[in-house]
Design a protein around this motif. Structure first.
Motif, PDB file in Angstrom:
ATOM      1  N   SER A 179      -5.438   0.616   6.321  1.00  0.00           N
ATOM      2  CA  SER A 179      -4.075   0.616   5.777  1.00  0.00           C
ATOM      3  C   SER A 179      -4.093   0.259   4.291  1.00  0.00           C
ATOM      4  CB  SER A 179      -3.197  -0.375   6.549  1.00  0.00           C
ATOM      5  OG  SER A 179      -3.006   0.053   7.876  1.00  0.00           O
ATOM      6  N   THR A 180      -4.921  -0.690   3.935  1.00  0.00           N
ATOM      7  CA  THR A 180      -5.021  -1.089   2.528  1.00  0.00           C
ATOM      8  C   THR A 180      -5.458   0.078   1.657  1.00  0.00           C
ATOM      9  OG1 THR A 180      -5.633  -3.326   3.195  1.00  0.00           O
ATOM     10  CG2 THR A 180      -6.133  -2.700   0.931  1.00  0.00           C
ATOM     11  N   ARG A 181      -6.417   0.832   2.145  1.00  0.00           N
ATOM     12  CA  ARG A 181      -6.969   1.922   1.338  1.00  0.00           C
ATOM     13  C   ARG A 181      -6.006   3.100   1.205  1.00  0.00           C
ATOM     14  NH1 ARG A 181     -12.200   1.419   0.182  1.00  0.00           N
ATOM     15  NH2 ARG A 181     -12.445   3.658  -0.084  1.00  0.00           N
ATOM     16  N   GLU A 182      -4.980   3.116   2.034  1.00  0.00           N
ATOM     17  CA  GLU A 182      -4.001   4.211   1.966  1.00  0.00           C
ATOM     18  C   GLU A 182      -2.956   4.007   0.881  1.00  0.00           C
ATOM     19  OE1 GLU A 182      -2.292   4.368   5.798  1.00  0.00           O
ATOM     20  OE2 GLU A 182      -4.112   5.043   6.801  1.00  0.00           O
ATOM     21  N   VAL A 183      -2.800   2.782   0.413  1.00  0.00           N
ATOM     22  CA  VAL A 183      -1.666   2.464  -0.462  1.00  0.00           C
ATOM     23  C   VAL A 183      -2.085   2.553  -1.923  1.00  0.00           C
ATOM     24  CG1 VAL A 183       0.079   0.748  -1.054  1.00  0.00           C
ATOM     25  CG2 VAL A 183      -0.741   0.923   1.292  1.00  0.00           C
ATOM     26  N   ALA A 184      -1.376   3.348  -2.682  1.00  0.00           N
ATOM     27  CA  ALA A 184      -1.623   3.459  -4.117  1.00  0.00           C
ATOM     28  C   ALA A 184      -0.748   2.473  -4.869  1.00  0.00           C
ATOM     29  CB  ALA A 184      -1.334   4.883  -4.597  1.00  0.00           C
ATOM     30  N   GLN A 185      -1.316   1.874  -5.933  1.00  0.00           N
ATOM     31  CA  GLN A 185      -0.560   0.913  -6.743  1.00  0.00           C
ATOM     32  C   GLN A 185      -0.745   1.235  -8.225  1.00  0.00           C
ATOM     33  OE1 GLN A 185      -1.851  -3.048  -5.644  1.00  0.00           O
ATOM     34  NE2 GLN A 185      -0.571  -3.065  -3.841  1.00  0.00           N
ATOM     35  N   ASP A 186      -0.216   2.403  -8.646  1.00  0.00           N
ATOM     36  CA  ASP A 186      -0.286   2.787 -10.053  1.00  0.00           C
ATOM     37  C   ASP A 186      -1.726   2.735 -10.560  1.00  0.00           C
ATOM     38  OD1 ASP A 186       0.472   3.568 -12.576  1.00  0.00           O
ATOM     39  OD2 ASP A 186       1.034   1.547 -13.238  1.00  0.00           O
ATOM     40  N   GLY A 214     -19.723   1.534   5.785  1.00  0.00           N
ATOM     41  CA  GLY A 214     -18.461   2.256   5.756  1.00  0.00           C
ATOM     42  C   GLY A 214     -17.325   1.598   6.501  1.00  0.00           C
ATOM     43  N   LYS A 215     -17.548   0.408   7.055  1.00  0.00           N
ATOM     44  CA  LYS A 215     -16.499  -0.272   7.808  1.00  0.00           C
ATOM     45  C   LYS A 215     -15.871  -1.386   6.969  1.00  0.00           C
ATOM     46  CE  LYS A 215     -17.254   1.979  11.696  1.00  0.00           C
ATOM     47  NZ  LYS A 215     -16.273   2.902  12.278  1.00  0.00           N
ATOM     48  N   ILE A 216     -14.620  -1.651   7.205  1.00  0.00           N
ATOM     49  CA  ILE A 216     -13.872  -2.757   6.572  1.00  0.00           C
ATOM     50  C   ILE A 216     -14.077  -2.725   5.056  1.00  0.00           C
ATOM     51  CG2 ILE A 216     -13.159  -5.148   6.937  1.00  0.00           C
ATOM     52  CD1 ILE A 216     -13.608  -3.652   9.554  1.00  0.00           C
ATOM     53  N   THR A 217     -13.956  -1.543   4.455  1.00  0.00           N
ATOM     54  CA  THR A 217     -14.174  -1.418   3.018  1.00  0.00           C
ATOM     55  C   THR A 217     -12.939  -1.768   2.195  1.00  0.00           C
ATOM     56  OG1 THR A 217     -13.620   0.930   3.183  1.00  0.00           O
ATOM     57  CG2 THR A 217     -15.952   0.336   3.302  1.00  0.00           C
ATOM     58  N   GLY A 218     -11.792  -1.964   2.871  1.00  0.00           N
ATOM     59  CA  GLY A 218     -10.561  -2.244   2.137  1.00  0.00           C
ATOM     60  C   GLY A 218     -10.131  -3.690   2.176  1.00  0.00           C
ATOM     61  N   ALA A 219     -11.043  -4.608   2.543  1.00  0.00           N
ATOM     62  CA  ALA A 219     -10.636  -6.010   2.666  1.00  0.00           C
ATOM     63  C   ALA A 219     -11.766  -6.938   2.255  1.00  0.00           C
ATOM     64  CB  ALA A 219     -10.228  -6.321   4.104  1.00  0.00           C
ATOM     65  N   ASN A 220     -11.380  -8.074   1.668  1.00  0.00           N
ATOM     66  CA  ASN A 220     -12.291  -9.209   1.556  1.00  0.00           C
ATOM     67  C   ASN A 220     -12.186 -10.006   2.852  1.00  0.00           C
ATOM     68  OD1 ASN A 220     -12.813  -8.452  -1.085  1.00  0.00           O
ATOM     69  ND2 ASN A 220     -11.285  -9.828  -1.938  1.00  0.00           N
ATOM     70  N   ARG A 724       0.284  15.872   2.794  1.00  0.00           N
ATOM     71  CA  ARG A 724       0.210  15.341   1.430  1.00  0.00           C
ATOM     72  C   ARG A 724      -0.019  13.845   1.398  1.00  0.00           C
ATOM     73  NH1 ARG A 724      -0.971  18.058  -2.815  1.00  0.00           N
ATOM     74  NH2 ARG A 724       0.048  16.428  -4.038  1.00  0.00           N
ATOM     75  N   TRP A 725       0.427  13.116   2.413  1.00  0.00           N
ATOM     76  CA  TRP A 725       0.300  11.655   2.398  1.00  0.00           C
ATOM     77  C   TRP A 725      -1.111  11.196   2.752  1.00  0.00           C
ATOM     78  CZ3 TRP A 725      -1.180   9.775   7.087  1.00  0.00           C
ATOM     79  CH2 TRP A 725      -0.885  10.546   8.213  1.00  0.00           C
ATOM     80  N   VAL A 726      -1.948  12.113   3.215  1.00  0.00           N
ATOM     81  CA  VAL A 726      -3.322  11.736   3.578  1.00  0.00           C
ATOM     82  C   VAL A 726      -4.203  11.792   2.335  1.00  0.00           C
ATOM     83  CG1 VAL A 726      -5.346  12.294   4.983  1.00  0.00           C
ATOM     84  CG2 VAL A 726      -3.047  12.582   5.924  1.00  0.00           C
ATOM     85  N   ASN A 727      -4.712  10.653   1.927  1.00  0.00           N
ATOM     86  CA  ASN A 727      -5.576  10.565   0.752  1.00  0.00           C
ATOM     87  C   ASN A 727      -6.987  10.087   1.088  1.00  0.00           C
ATOM     88  OD1 ASN A 727      -3.532  11.253  -1.223  1.00  0.00           O
ATOM     89  ND2 ASN A 727      -2.626   9.260  -0.761  1.00  0.00           N
ATOM     90  N   GLU A 728      -7.171   9.619   2.306  1.00  0.00           N
ATOM     91  CA  GLU A 728      -8.465   9.083   2.697  1.00  0.00           C
ATOM     92  C   GLU A 728      -8.720   9.366   4.167  1.00  0.00           C
ATOM     93  OE1 GLU A 728      -9.205   5.158   0.072  1.00  0.00           O
ATOM     94  OE2 GLU A 728      -7.691   4.978   1.631  1.00  0.00           O
ATOM     95  N   GLY A 729      -9.959   9.259   4.549  1.00  0.00           N
ATOM     96  CA  GLY A 729     -10.335   9.425   5.942  1.00  0.00           C
ATOM     97  C   GLY A 729     -11.832   9.269   6.084  1.00  0.00           C
ATOM     98  N   PHE A 730     -12.413  10.069   6.976  1.00  0.00           N
ATOM     99  CA  PHE A 730     -13.845   9.983   7.228  1.00  0.00           C
ATOM    100  C   PHE A 730     -14.417  11.387   7.380  1.00  0.00           C
ATOM    101  CE2 PHE A 730     -11.684   6.357   9.108  1.00  0.00           C
ATOM    102  CZ  PHE A 730     -12.341   5.309   8.495  1.00  0.00           C
ATOM    103  N   ILE A 731     -15.651  11.577   6.907  1.00  0.00           N
ATOM    104  CA  ILE A 731     -16.399  12.808   7.176  1.00  0.00           C
ATOM    105  C   ILE A 731     -17.444  12.466   8.220  1.00  0.00           C
ATOM    106  CG2 ILE A 731     -17.889  14.608   6.256  1.00  0.00           C
ATOM    107  CD1 ILE A 731     -16.556  14.226   3.557  1.00  0.00           C
TER     108      ILE A 731
END
Length: 854
Positions: A179-186, A214-220, A724-731
């Motif tokens: 969820s963190t990685r989905e949100v853009a902040q300017d 590749g896991k938990i890359t959007g959090a400390n 359009r709202w999808v900016n990230e995912g997995f290959i």
């Protein structure tokens, strides 16, 4: 009537105009200029820029703070406020306040950080999803978020749904991270802190979760460690984990060997710089807000960098005081610290922070108005509305502030005191004690004029250790607090000041200088007139070598009559550093145990916490990490992070003599990837348009570095269509029915389910795929990204469609070129200079300031 009004029309600057003016403001410092324009200059959603220098930003901020001041007695004027914040000299609002104060173009919070959590610590699916939604809602308003997972029942526990048993907390770590990685902040990504108590039976899984590629890359991630666990580690005793944690009647409990789990924490921190450690009993026992725990102020987690422990739905705004500016006659024998001016400015800074709370309450009201005007149904909006109502209540009731510092390393050097020495530690403690007493004096004085925070109760706080230290140090202050109360529930922090320190051109926060002098090279044309060639690489390119000085190191040189424009040899640079007050005082050569002791001593005068990193060399042992963590607990630190040089991919590595030749060829780092491709890769999506055609790039990544790329038309019959709202995912690498390799793209849809699109490699023009394999091969073998971009640009292709593909791939990969990398083989379209560098995916000319993106 629409309550969200549009701002008056202001002058619009082109990017080139803004960067040029800002570069002049920063006296040629293009990095500071581009950081200011990209992150803090006022701009609208169309990208129009309304501020070209920090002077305009500071006038905007001063005007708004003065407007609030006018509501109270003895108000400060706009000019008085401007004089204190201009040029980043004394008082520096940080991050969200800099961006958001007086900003009519963004409906965003002024808070840097938030913590959220369910009332009653519910671990139902509904409660867990509510946290996920709240996290996203806060991040879209620019805030960093923390929350604790200790309330989630452990893996294998019984549940009354179709699963029958709980999956435990680790899968939810991944969910919150995604969820963190989905949100853009300017231009920024959201920031998240996940924590768990060591008392939780799933804490070992939490500790190991980030080790999987590749896991938990959007959090400390940080572990809340209690004193009983630390004593069990020290004494090599068993420790009982429970659920609910620390319950006298737990539904589940198990005994573990504390030392074994401790060793795992140490090993993982040595290997990857995580998890961080939060010494939870110290945090709670020292916390003034926790004196009001029964009124909703029970601390449950911290913000993403760990410097602000918070209760659910509380928030904090940050401000830094530039310590270097209080050194008179810096770098001379007559150098001294102006304590009287410092105390005066600290009191004003605390007052300004209280004003910013009023501005934040206005911002929250605007957010609530926006929610009310949104067309969604009420059942969709109620979580977001209730979230901001809770935050408004806490901000107005407790009026928490985050006054801190920056430039501690430069301050000590300017005074001729070595960072990390006994003298340096003692002086630093005195600075922070002075700051604490002055800030609390200001808060008490404001209570006389403006009223105390709503739930102030001196009786609740009388036995708090921090309050006891204030009482002993300044009895008159304490007595006045008993009579008048204070304006703010908690006041102080020491945050990381990365961007702030770039703008103030100082060392960051409490940290020492990272590197006072380093060399860089820029490519030159040997046929140009008066060109100087210092190095020719193995492919025949010519390079000029030049020295980059830390700003205050350069000031030390000037004070001592040393010409900084001279072309210094390596030996001369080494000798310069040896002569300077920065000698043996960089982040990699301070005494690590001494730095931990300094942090513990300073923590006694900081009511929140301290963000600090202990940097150790690559060859440091796990035993050293063990000692540093244990020492941190013993000396009273609230948290600690250890970073071993090179332990985390993508982080700048220190120079090494053996690698000097490789470094000279390119300023970008080569990346070391696993020989065998992992089955699952993180993926970024980049969309672009050429000649009215819509294109899309899927960039597979390892440790945030590009590893492979798939690109083609986005929406024709031969292309691929992604929401359009999808900016990230997995290959994901799979096999088809003929056992051929197939690369699938997977993302989480808006209902929370996984959606898979099969066969990226077969959905694009085969010619695109062949070129993509070529580019992916160079990425996988570790070629520096700027060199890959140069290779792509040099491809001579006749087919117009393939050239469109080529340009799109180059554009997509430029986003990953490290800021500050020299652009080789290209000229500025404005002045024809070859002195170009990458900054956030754009090429910026360091001679004329022109910037080109895409």
């Amino acid at each position: 009537m629409n309550l969200l009004t549009f701002p008056e029309i202001k002058k619009i600057y082109s990017n080139e105009e803004a960067v040029s003016a800002s570069t002049k403001y920063f006296k040629g410092d293009t990095l500071a200029a581009t950081v200011f324009i990209n992150k803090y200059a006022l701009k609208d959603s169309e990208g129009n820029i309304y501020e070209s220098t920090p002077d305009e930003m500071h006038k905007r901020i001063a005007s708004e703070i003065a407007r609030v001041e006018a509501k109270y007695t003895n108000p400060m004027t706009e000019s008085e406020i401007f004089d204190l914040i201009k040029n980043f000299t004394y008082i520096i609002p940080q991050g969200s306040p800099m961006t958001g104060i007086g900003n009519p173009y963004q409906i965003a919070s002024l808070s840097n950080c938030f913590v959220i959590g369910n009332k009653g610590e519910s671990d139902s699916y509904g409660g867990i999803m509510k946290i996920d939604q709240e996290q996203v809602q806060l991040m879209k308003r620019r805030g960093g978020v923390g929350h604790d997972l200790s309330h989630i029942r452990p893996k294998g526990s019984g549940v009354k749904n179709s699963a029958l048993t709980s999956t435990g907390l680790v899968p939810f770590m991944e969910r919150y991270s995604n969820s963190t990685r989905e949100v853009a902040q300017d231009g920024r990504r959201g920031a998240l802190m996940l924590s768990v108590s060591i008392n939780h039976p799933d804490s070992e899984g939490f500790i190991d979760a980030k080790l999987e590629q590749g896991k938990i890359t959007g959090a400390n991630v940080s572990v809340r460690i209690d004193d009983d666990f630390m004593r069990s580690v020290r004494d090599k005793k068993s420790y009982t984990q429970k659920y609910p944690i620390f319950s006298s009647k737990p539904a589940f409990s198990k005994d573990i060997q504390a030392h074994d789990l401790w060793k795992k924490i140490v090993h993982n921190a040595w290997k990857s710089a995580e998890p961080g450690i939060l010494f939870w009993d110290t945090i709670i026992n020292e916390s003034l807000p926790d004196c009001y725990a029964d009124l909703g102020y029970k601390t449950v987690s911290t913000n993403p960098c760990g410097e602000i422990p918070l209760c659910p739905y509380d928030s904090c705004r940050l401000l830094a005081i530039n310590l270097f500016s209080y050194v008179e006659n810096p770098f001379t024998k007559e150098a001294s610290f102006n304590f009287e001016l410092f105390k005066k400015h600290v009191q004003i800074a605390q007052r300004m922070m209280d004003d910013i709370i009023d501005l934040e309450l206005e911002k929250i009201d605007t957010i609530l108005m926006k929610i009310d005007q949104d067309p969604e149904e009420e059942e969709v909006k109620h979580i977001e509305r209730n979230l901001w109502l809770e935050i408004r209540k806490k901000a107005g009731e407790g009026r928490r502030t985050g006054v801190g510092i920056t430039a501690e390393g430069d301050m000590l050097a300017a005074l001729g005191i070595r960072y990390g020495s006994e003298e340096g530690n003692a002086f630093a403690v005195n600075i922070h004690k002075t700051l604490a007493l002055a800030a609390y004096r200001s808060s008490v004085d404001m209570a006389k004029e403006r009223g105390a925070f709503a739930i102030f109760d001196a009786k609740r706080e009388e036995n708090n250790p921090f309050m006891q230290r204030l009482k002993e140090a300044d009895p008159a202050l304490y007595n006045d607090m008993l009579e008048y109360g204070r304006r703010n529930i908690a006041l102080l922090t020491i945050a990381p000041t990365g961007s702030t320190s770039l703008l103030s051109q100082t060392t960051s926060g409490i940290e020492p200088v990272f590197m006072p002098v380093y060399k860089r090279r820029r490519k030159v044309n040997p046929n140009d007139k008066d060109v100087r060639i210092d190095f020719i690489d193995e492919v025949g390119d010519s390079w000029e070598e030049y020295v980059v000085f830390h700003h205050k190191f350069k000031q030390w040189m000037e004070v001592n009559g040393i010409d900084s424009s001279k072309n210094f040899s390596n030996e001369e640079i080494d000798e310069l550093i040896t002569q300077s007050p920065y000698n043996k005082a960089t982040s990699n050569d301070v005494d690590w145990l001494s730095k931990v002791e300094m942090q513990g001593a300073i923590q006694k005068w900081v009511d929140h916490s301290i963000s600090v990193t202990i940097n150790i060399p690559n060859d440091a042992t796990e035993e050293l990490v063990d000692k540093l963590y244990m020492k941190a607990w013993e000396v009273g630190c609230k948290g600690v992070t250890v970073y071993r040089d090179g332990s985390r991919a993508g982080v700048l590595l220190a120079n090494d003599k053996k690698e000097e030749k490789k470094e000279e060829i390119s300023e970008s780092k080569e990346t070391s990837f696993p020989i065998k491709r992992p089955q699952i890769l993180d993926c970024d999506i980049v969309r672009f348009q050429n000649n009215k055609e819509k294109w899309i790039a899927f960039i597979g990544k390892i440790d945030d570095q590009p590893y492979e790329i798939f690109t083609g038309l986005a929406d024709d019959e031969d292309g691929i269509l992604i929401p359009r709202w999808v900016n990230e995912g997995f290959i994901i690498k799979n096999r088809d029915e003929k056992n051929h390799s197939r690369y699938d793209f997977q993302y989480i849809n808006q209902r929370g389910y996984k959606t898979t699109i099969e066969g990226l490699s077969h959905r694009f023009n085969p010619e695109f795929w062949n070129y993509a394999k070529l580019i992916s091969g160079t990425l996988r073998h570790g070629m520096a990204i700027d060199n890959v971009v140069e290779l792509i640009n040099s491809l001579q292709l006749d087919n117009e469609s393939i050239n469109t593909w080529k340009n799109g791939v180059a554009r997509a990969l430029k986003r990953f070129v490290p800021d500050g990398t020299e652009a080789k083989g290209q000229k500025c379209s404005n002045c024809q200079s070859t002195n170009l560098m990458y900054q956030e995916g754009c090429l910026t000319c360091k001679d004329c300031g022109s910037s080109k993106c895409g």
